[in-house]
Design a protein around this motif. Structure first.
Motif, short mmCIF file in Angstrom:
data_model
loop_
_atom_site.label_atom_id
_atom_site.label_comp_id
_atom_site.label_asym_id
_atom_site.label_seq_id
_atom_site.Cartn_x
_atom_site.Cartn_y
_atom_site.Cartn_z
N ALA A 137 32.65 35.72 31.17
CA ALA A 137 31.80 36.92 31.12
C ALA A 137 31.54 37.50 32.51
CB ALA A 137 30.48 36.59 30.44
N GLU A 138 31.66 36.67 33.53
CA GLU A 138 31.36 37.08 34.89
C GLU A 138 32.41 38.03 35.46
OE1 GLU A 138 30.29 34.88 39.08
OE2 GLU A 138 31.83 33.97 37.83
N THR A 139 33.61 37.99 34.88
CA THR A 139 34.70 38.80 35.43
C THR A 139 35.18 39.85 34.42
OG1 THR A 139 36.34 37.18 34.69
CG2 THR A 139 35.52 36.95 36.95
N VAL A 140 35.87 40.84 34.95
CA VAL A 140 36.45 41.91 34.15
C VAL A 140 37.97 41.83 34.33
CG1 VAL A 140 36.71 44.43 33.95
CG2 VAL A 140 34.47 43.44 34.42
N SER A 141 38.68 41.85 33.23
CA SER A 141 40.14 41.88 33.29
C SER A 141 40.59 43.34 33.38
CB SER A 141 40.74 41.22 32.05
OG SER A 141 42.14 41.41 32.04
N GLY A 142 41.15 43.70 34.51
CA GLY A 142 41.58 45.07 34.72
C GLY A 142 42.80 45.47 33.92
#
Length: 112
Positions: free
Chosen positions: A43-48
């Motif tokens: 949840a801490e990261t965003v997959s671009g």
């Protein structure tokens, strides 16, 4: 140092390493607004590169949180932020992405 302060320091260092200028107080406010999600790796990261993830960013953050109207300008801004961080960067921290989007649309006051 609290776990929250460690996360803010981590995001600050990330932005420094990427050469991105930022307001430390705004970054802290954006991070606080994410709540406990910052402590969960996924949840801490965003997959671009994940279209579904980017739709979530657009709907839940840009439209709901920032109150923006849906349109192509939102996708352009998301692409611009992903590019600024670096498409090949695996850890696109959600707090950093949201911070940059808030600044991009001049919505910093939401976090005051």
């Amino acid at each position: 140092m609290s776990k929250f302060d460690e996360k803010v320091a981590q995001y600050s260092k990330f932005m420094d390493d990427k050469g991105l200028s930022y307001d430390a107080d705004l970054l802290k406010a954006v991070t606080k607004g994410l709540g406990p999600s910052i402590y969960k790796r996924d949840a801490e990261t965003v997959s671009g590169s994940d279209a579904k993830e980017l739709i979530t960013v657009k709907k839940n953050f840009l439209i709901k949180k920032l109150g923006l109207e849906d349109g192509p300008q939102l996708d352009v801004a998301i692409d611009k932020v992903i590019e600024a961080i670096g498409k090949s960067e695996r850890s696109k921290y959600r707090a950093v992405v949201y911070y940059l989007l808030a600044v991009e649309f001049g919505k910093e006051a939401i976090y005051s």
